[in-house]
Design a protein around this motif. Structure first.
Motif, short mmCIF file in Angstrom:
data_model
loop_
_atom_site.label_atom_id
_atom_site.label_comp_id
_atom_site.label_asym_id
_atom_site.label_seq_id
_atom_site.Cartn_x
_atom_site.Cartn_y
_atom_site.Cartn_z
N LEU A 4 1.23 -0.91 -0.11
CA LEU A 4 0.01 0.13 0.00
C LEU A 4 1.10 1.19 0.56
O LEU A 4 0.21 2.37 0.05
N LEU A 5 2.10 0.74 0.41
CA LEU A 5 3.28 1.91 0.73
C LEU A 5 2.75 3.22 -0.95
O LEU A 5 2.64 4.80 -0.98
N PRO A 6 2.17 2.95 -2.49
CA PRO A 6 2.43 3.35 -2.94
C PRO A 6 1.07 4.32 -3.17
O PRO A 6 0.80 5.67 -3.29
N ALA A 7 -0.66 4.16 -2.67
CA ALA A 7 -1.53 4.70 -2.94
C ALA A 7 -0.72 5.66 -1.35
O ALA A 7 -1.67 6.24 -1.11
N LEU A 8 -0.23 5.66 -0.73
CA LEU A 8 0.23 6.05 0.52
C LEU A 8 0.37 7.16 0.09
O LEU A 8 0.50 8.06 0.51
N ALA A 42 5.38 8.89 9.33
CA ALA A 42 6.22 8.14 9.87
C ALA A 42 5.49 6.48 9.36
O ALA A 42 6.46 5.87 10.25
N LEU A 43 4.34 6.50 9.45
CA LEU A 43 4.09 4.63 8.82
C LEU A 43 4.37 3.94 8.03
O LEU A 43 4.91 2.84 7.77
N ALA A 44 4.36 4.96 6.59
CA ALA A 44 5.26 4.22 5.31
C ALA A 44 6.64 4.19 5.86
O ALA A 44 7.65 2.47 5.91
N GLY A 45 7.54 4.70 7.00
CA GLY A 45 8.58 4.61 7.53
C GLY A 45 9.65 4.01 6.06
O GLY A 45 9.50 4.92 5.60
N PRO A 46 11.10 3.48 6.79
CA PRO A 46 12.23 3.45 5.55
C PRO A 46 11.82 3.06 4.44
O PRO A 46 12.76 3.20 3.63
N ARG A 47 11.06 1.84 4.49
CA ARG A 47 10.86 1.33 3.31
C ARG A 47 10.11 2.62 1.71
O ARG A 47 10.10 2.63 0.98
N GLY A 48 8.59 3.43 2.51
CA GLY A 48 8.62 4.14 2.37
C GLY A 48 9.48 5.78 2.05
O GLY A 48 9.68 5.64 0.82
N LEU A 49 10.29 5.72 2.68
CA LEU A 49 11.22 7.16 2.12
C LEU A 49 12.43 6.01 1.25
O LEU A 49 12.31 6.93 -0.21
N TRP A 50 12.17 4.45 1.16
CA TRP A 50 13.80 4.13 0.49
C TRP A 50 12.65 4.59 -1.15
O TRP A 50 13.30 4.17 -2.06
N LEU A 51 11.13 3.75 -1.29
CA LEU A 51 10.46 4.12 -2.52
C LEU A 51 10.06 5.89 -3.16
O LEU A 51 9.91 5.49 -4.43
N ALA A 52 10.10 6.21 -2.08
CA ALA A 52 9.99 7.31 -2.30
C ALA A 52 11.23 8.54 -3.71
O ALA A 52 10.70 9.28 -4.30
N ALA A 53 12.42 7.69 -3.11
CA ALA A 53 13.64 8.58 -3.38
C ALA A 53 13.59 8.10 -5.35
O ALA A 53 13.93 8.23 -6.11
N LEU A 54 12.75 6.49 -5.54
CA LEU A 54 12.75 6.43 -7.00
C LEU A 54 11.73 7.18 -8.00
O LEU A 54 11.64 7.03 -8.88
#
Lengths: 530, 449
Positions: A121-125, A141-153
Motif C-alpha cells: 500500500l506504500l504507493p497509494a499511501l 511516519a507509517l510508511a517508515g524506512p521502506r516508504g522513504l526508500w521507495l519515494a527516492a525512486l
C-alpha cells in the motif's frame, strides 16, 4: 535478404522507390517478398531476444522492525486509500458513512500504535500524502524506512524525501548544509523541527544567514520562531524591530509582546498604563492622541483599517501588546474577574475587553481567558460574545473547554457553536457529546432541515466519541414530523442520524481493528505480508 | 468437504467488478445491516437491510462462485454479496456461523444442483441436445459460407498490405486511423474479427512515437503471416491451423469444448485483470497448475461498462477441469466443473530471466502471434531506469524491461531491493508483472490495482 534495418528502410520508402537487397520482380512482388522477409525477421527478432544488461540496482531498503498491521486494519487502510480516489463520483451521501474524513484519524491512530504500513500500500499511501499535506506527517511516519526508500525512486514523491531529509539532517547534524542549500520549504521544515528539539540552535542557524534572506523569507522564518518562543529570543527579535520590511517588524513586535518579560512588553505596558486609569465611577480610558515613531517601531500600525477611528485603533494595539500583569497593579490590586466586572466609561468597554481577549490569547494567560469568557451565558441571556470565545477557549485546558462548550450548547443550541466545537479536544468528552446530540435532536423537533447543521454534523462524525453511537442510534428512527416542521425533514434527519451512527460505529471498529493483538509467536518472519 | 475453506478478505475484494463496488461492499461488511446469516456447505447467505422495506436476500455458492441477490443492482457480484462474503471471510469466530439453510436458500441451491447434475449427465447421454446443433447440415453450410467470406477478407487484406508496402509506410503517421479503420471495417464484414482488431491496432502504432516504423513493419508482417496462414490452412498441421483460426477470429463453443477432453488439475488463480475498449470489457484470469507445469488463460467478456461475470479468488487453488481451445500452443481455456477450493501452500517455483526468454522464444515457434506468454520469475529485483524499469536476476546480470507503466511501484514497494518471485506476461515489449510473492508470503499480491 537484408538486415532488419534494411527491411524497415524499404518499408518506409515503399518498394517502388527502394527494394530490399536481393529482391527481384516488380514493385508488387517485391512488396510481398518484403512482407515475407519481415515476417521471418520479426519472429527471429522476438524469439532470439537476449536478456538486457541489468541497470544500476537500487540499494536495499533499511529493515523495519515495527509490527505489521493486523489483517482487518490493513484492509481498512486499503479501503480508505481507494476511497480517497473514488470520492470524486459521490453525489448525495444518503445514509452511508463518511469515509473520506476518517483517513487522517486512521493514520494518526495506526502511528500511535507503532505499526508499519504494508508494503503493497506504500504507493497509494505516498500518493495520498502527496495530495493532502495534512496527512504527510502521519503517512510518512507509517510508511517508515521502506516508504522513504521507495519515494527516492519516484520524482512525484520528492516531498517525502524533503521531510525525511530534514528529520535526518536535524538528527545527524547536517542541518547547516540543508539550511544553506535546501529549498525554502525544506528550510522552513528544518527550522520548525529544530525549534522543537533545540530552540537556541535553531535561532543560531537562522541568525547565521538572516542578513542575506529575502524579505518574504525573513517573514516566514520569523514566524517559525513561534515554536519554542522564549526570552532567549528577545535580543534577536529586538533587532528585527529595525528590519527593512514592515511586515517583519510587525511580526517581531507581536512575538516580543507574547514574552511578558521583554523590554518591548515593558514599553507597551508603560504606554497602555498611561491610557487607563481608575475613577470612582469605573475605568477611564484616555486613548493616545498620536502614534509616534517609537510606537511604530514597537509594531503599532499607524493607519487604521477603514471605518475605525485612529485613536481607538492605536489604543487597542497598545493593550494587545501590554502584559496582562500590568492591570491588577494599575487597577487597585483587583483580580482579572473583578477588573472585568468594573464598568468602563464612555463606551470604551468593547475596545478594552476585546484587546484584553487578544492579549490573553497571545500571552496564553488562562486566568485572564477564564475571566473574560466568564461562565457560559444563561439560556435567557443574549449571547454577547467578548472577542472570540473560540480563541479564548483554545488556551484553556481540554476538559474545561469541553465542559464550557457543553454548557453553552445546552443553553443556546448549535447555531453559534461551530467555531467553539472545532477547538475542543477529540474525541469529545462525554458531556460535550451528549450536549451536541441533544441539541441536534432538539433542532429536529424544531422542524428544521438537517443540512442547516451540516457543519456540526461533519464535526460530530469526526469528533464524537464512538461510544455515543448508541445514543445517536436511538434517533435514527423516523419520528413524527412536527405539524409546523419542514416537509420531509423527518426522513432526512433519520438518514443523517443513520449516517452519523454508521460513521461512529465505523470509527469504533476501525480503532478496534488496530488494537487487535498480533497472534503470539507469529509464524511470519521478515518483511510484512502484503 | 464439510464447508469451504474460508477465503481471505483480499480474495473476496478481488471479486468486485469495480472500485465503487469494492467500496460499497466493504461498507456493508459490518454486522449491523445483516440478519438471518449462515453458512452451510458451499452456501453463504444473509438478509441485508437496504433502503426499502423488505431486506434483500443474498446468497453465494462458493463453489462457482455464483451469486444471487434480490437487489436491483446490475453489478455482478453486487455489493451485498461482497459484504456478505467479507463477513464470512472473518472466520469461524466471525459474524457468520454455520446454520441450516432457510427455505429460500435451499430452493436456489437445489435448483443449481439440479442444473449441474443435468449438465454432468448431458455428455454421457450421447450427443444430447446441447452438444450438437439442431441441424448439422445447415450448420455445415453456414460454416462453409463463412470460411469463404473470411478467405475473401484475407485476400483483400493481402492486397492492401502489399499496396501499403509498395507505396511506403512513411505517410502512415499522417493518415492516422482513418485508412486502418476502413480496412478493419472490411474485415468485420468478412467475419474475421481477429484480423479486424489487429488492423485497428496497427492504426495506433504510429502514435506510440519513437521507432514506430520498425514496430509497424513487425505488426504488418505478422498480419501478413496470419492472412497467408489462413489462406494456406489446409496444408498446416492441425494444431497450428487451430491457432490460425483462433487468431483470425473463429470461436469455438465452450460447451462443445467441455464436452470433449478436459484436464483436471490443481489450478492456482494467479492474476485477474480487466481491459476495456468502447464496446467490450475483457477479463483475463491466469491459472497455473504447478505440478503439471501448465498455464491456462480464461477470458470472460462483459458489455461496455459492465464487469464480466467470471470471478475467481486470487491465490486460491481450484481443483477443477479445464478444456483448452485447439491450438499449437494451448493457453486459452474454458473452466469446467470444479471439485473444491484450497489455499495455496507454497510459492510457485520460478525461473531466471534467461530461461524465461528462452521459453518465450520457443513458444513463438508454435504461435508467432503470441503477445502474452505467462512466466513465473524467481529471485528477481525491480530496477528503476530513466525511461523504463527492468526486472533483473538477483544474482546475475540478466534483465528484462518492464512493459507498461504502473505495476513497477507496487513491485518495488514489495521488493524493497530484495529478490522476490513475480508472475507476469512476457511479450514483445517486455515483462508485464501481474502479481508477486514477497518473502515469506504464499498468497500472491496483485500488482494491478
Amino acid at each position: 535478404m537484408g538486415s532488419w534495418d534494411d527491411l524497415v528502410g524499404s518499408a518506409l520508402l515503399g518498394t517502388e522507390r527502394r527494394r530490399p537487397a536481393g529482391v527481384v520482380g516488380d514493385a508488387e512482388e517485391a512488396a510481398v517478398a518484403l512482407l515475407d522477409a519481415a515476417a521471418a525477421g520479426v519472429i527471429r527478432r522476438r524469439a532470439g531476444v537476449t536478456p538486457a544488461a541489468a541497470g544500476t540496482r537500487p540499494g536495499l531498503a533499511p529493515a523495519d522492525r515495527r509490527p505489521d498491521l493486523p489483517e482487518a486494519a490493513r484492509r481498512r487502510l486499503a479501503m480508505l486509500l481507494a476511497d480517497r480516489t473514488a470520492d470524486a463520483a459521490r453525489g448525495r451521501r444518503g445514509a452511508t458513512p463518511n469515509l473520506a474524513e476518517l483517513l487522517p484519524q486512521w493514520l494518526a491512530a495506526a502511528r500511535r500504535e507503532g505499526y508499519a504500513a504494508p508494503h503493497a500500500l506504500l504507493p497509494a499511501l505516498l500518493d495520498a500524502a502527496r495530495a493532502r499535506t495534512d496527512l504527510r506527517t502521519d503517512a510518512l511516519a507509517l510508511a517508515g524506512p521502506r516508504g522513504l526508500w521507495l519515494a527516492a525512486l519516484n520524482p512525484d514523491w520528492k516531498f517525502a524525501l524533503r521531510a525525511g531529509q530534514g528529520a535526518a539532517a536535524a538528527e545527524e547534524g547536517d542541518a547547516e548544509q540543508l539550511w544553506e542549500e535546501g529549498l525554502f520549504a525544506e528550510r522552513i521544515a528544518l527550522l520548525t523541527r529544530m525549534r522543537l528539539a533545540d530552540a537556541a540552535a535553531a535561532l543560531a542557524l537562522l541568525e547565521s544567514s538572516w542578513r542575506t534572506e529575502r524579505a518574504e523569507d525573513r517573514l516566514m522564518f520569523l514566524d517559525a520562531l513561534r515554536t519554542g518562543l522564549s526570552p532567549a529570543d528577545e535580543e534577536f527579535l529586538e533587532q528585527a524591530l529595525n528590519d527593512r520590511s514592515r511586515n517583519v517588524r510587525t511580526t517581531a513586535a507581536e512575538l516580543l509582546s507574547a514574552l511578558p518579560g521583554s523590554a518591548l512588553a515593558a514599553r507597551m505596558a508603560e504606554r497602555a498604563r498611561s491610557c487607563v486609569s481608575l475613577s470612582p465611577e469605573g475605568i477611564v480610558v484616555e486613548a493616545p492622541y498620536a502614534c509616534d515613531p517609537a510606537m511604530e517601531r514597537d509594531g503599532v500600525a499607524a493607519k487604521p483599517p477603514s471605518g475605525r477611528g485612529e485613536r481607538a485603533w492605536w489604543f487597542g494595539q497598545l493593550v494587545d501588546a501590554a502584559p496582562l500583569s500590568t492591570w491588577p497593579a494599575r487597577l487597585g490590586g483587583r483580580t482579572p474577574e473583578e477588573i472585568i466586572a468594573l464598568p468602563v466609561l464612555d463606551d470604551w468597554q468593547p475596545d478594552l475587553h476585546a484587546a484584553w481577549c487578544r492579549a490573553a490569547v497571545r500571552q496564553r494567560d488562562t486566568g485572564w481567558a477564564r475571566a473574560l469568557l466568564g461562565p457560559p451565558p444563561k439560556p435567557a441571556a443574549p449571547v454577547t460574545a467578548v472577542g472570540d470565545p473560540a480563541k479564548l477557549l483554545s488556551i484553556l485546558p481540554g476538559p474545561e473547554r469541553g465542559a464550557w462548550v457543553a454548557e453553552f450548547i445546552a443553553a443556546h443550541g448549535l447555531s453559534e457553536a461551530f467555531q467553539m466545537l472545532s477547538v475542543c479536544a477529540v474525541p469529545w468528552s462525554r458531556p460535550l457529546g451528549r450536549a451536541v446530540v441533544d441539541a441536534l435532536d432538539i433542532a429536529r423537533e424544531g422542524g428544521s432541515y438537517p443540512w442547516s447543521f451540516s457543519g456540526v454534523m461533519g464535526l460530530a462524525e469526526r469528533c464524537l466519541d464512538p461510544d455515543a453511537a448508541d445514543q445517536v442510534a436511538v434517533l435514527t428512527a423516523a419520528a413524527e414530523e412536527p405539524p409546523d416542521g419542514s416537509p420531509g425533514a423527518g426522513t432526512y434527519w433519520s438518514e443523517a442520524f443513520q449516517r452519523l451512527t454508521g460513521t461512529l460505529r465505523l470509527r469504533a471498529l476501525m480503532l478496534a481493528e488496530l488494537r487487535v493483538p498480533q497472534p503470539s509467536g507469529s509464524s511470519i518472519p521478515g518483511p510484512g505480508r502484503a | 468437504m464439510d464447508t469451504e475453506a474460508r477465503w481471505t478478505a483480499d480474495q473476496v475484494l478481488a471479486l468486485a467488478p469495480d472500485a465503487a463496488s469494492r467500496k460499497a461492499g466493504a461498507r456493508l461488511a459490518t454486522p449491523a445491516p445483516w440478519s438471518g446469516t449462515g453458512v452451510a456447505g458451499a452456501a453463504v447467505w444473509g438478509l441485508c437491510k437496504g433502503s426499502g422495506r423488505t431486506p434483500y436476500q443474498t446468497v453465494v455458492d462458493l463453489g462457482g462462485p455464483a451469486f444471487r441477490c434480490s437487489c436491483p443492482s446490475r453489478k455482478f457480484p453486487c455489493k451485498h454479496a461482497l459484504g456478505l462474503l467479507l463477513l464470512w471471510a472473518e472466520g469461524d469466530g466471525g459474524p457468520i456461523a454455520a446454520a441450516a439453510e432457510p427455505e429460500w436458500v435451499e430452493q436456489w441451491t437445489a435448483a443449481r444442483r439440479k442444473k449441474a447434475d443435468e449438465r454432468a449427465q448431458a455428455p454421457s447421454s450421447g450427443s444430447g441436445k446441447a452438444a450438437g446443433p439442431a441441424d448439422p447440415d445447415a450448420a455445415r453450410r453456414r460454416a462453409d459460407r463463412r470460411a469463404i467470406r473470411v478467405e475473401g477478407g484475407a485476400v483483400e487484406l493481402e492486397q492492401r498490405l502489399a499496396d501499403l508496402l509498395r507505396g511506403g509506410l512513411a505517410g502512415a503517421d499522417r493518415d492516422g486511423y482513418r485508412q486502418w479503420d476502413e480496412i478493419a471495417a472490411r474485415m468485420v464484414d468478412a467475419q474475421a474479427p481477429g484480423l479486424a482488431s489487429r488492423v485497428r491496432e496497427l492504426g495506433a502504432v504510429t502514435a506510440t512515437g519513437g521507432d514506430w516504423p520498425s514496430r509497424m513493419l513487425e505488426e504488418t508482417a505478422l498480419l501478413h503471416l496470419l492472412a497467408r496462414g489462413y489462406l494456406g490452412r489446409e496444408r498446416l498441421p492441425d494444431p497450428l491451423a487451430g491457432t490460425v483460426r483462433a487468431r483470425v477470429g473463429f470461436t469455438v463453443d465452450s460447451a462443445e469444448l467441455l464436452a470433449g477432453a478436459t484436464i483436471r488439475g490443481h489450478w492456482q488463480v494467479l492474476a485477474q485483470y480487466d481491459s476495456a475498449d468502447d464496446r467490450l470489457t475483457t477479463r483475463r484470469i491466469w491459472l497455473y497448475d504447478e505440478g503439471a507445469g501448465r498455464f491456462a488463460l480464461l477470458l470472460s467478456f462483459g458489455a461496455a461498462g459492465r464487469a464480466p461475470e467470471l470471478v475467481l479468488p486470487l491465490g486460491a487453488v481450484l481443483e477443477a477441469e479445464v478444456a483448452y481451445y485447439p491450438s499449437a500452443l494451448p493457453l486459452r481455456a474454458v473452466l469446467g466443473p470444479q471439485h473444491g477450493t484450497a489455499q495455496a501452500e507454497s510459492v510457485p517455483r520460478g525461473m531466471p530471466v534467461a530461461a524465461a526468454l528462452d521459453a518465450y522464444g520457443a513458444a513463438l515457434a508454435d504461435d508467432p502471434w503470441l503477445d502474452a506468454w505467462p512466466v513465473v520469475l524467481a529471485d528477481v529485483v525491480p530496477i528503476p531506469g530513466a525511461t523504463r524499469w527492468q526486472v533483473a536476476d538477483a544474482t546475475g546480470e540478466d534483465a528484462i524491461p518492464i512493459a507498461g507503466a504502473g505495476p513497477q511501484w507496487r513491485l518495488a514497494a514489495l521488493s524493497g531491493g530484495h529478490p522476490l518471485t513475480a508472475f507476469g506476461e512476457l511479450g514483445p515489449t517486455g515483462f508485464r508483472p501481474l502479481c508477486a510473492w514477497p518473502a515469506a508470503s504464499v498468497i500472491p499480491t496483485p500488482l494491478t490495482a
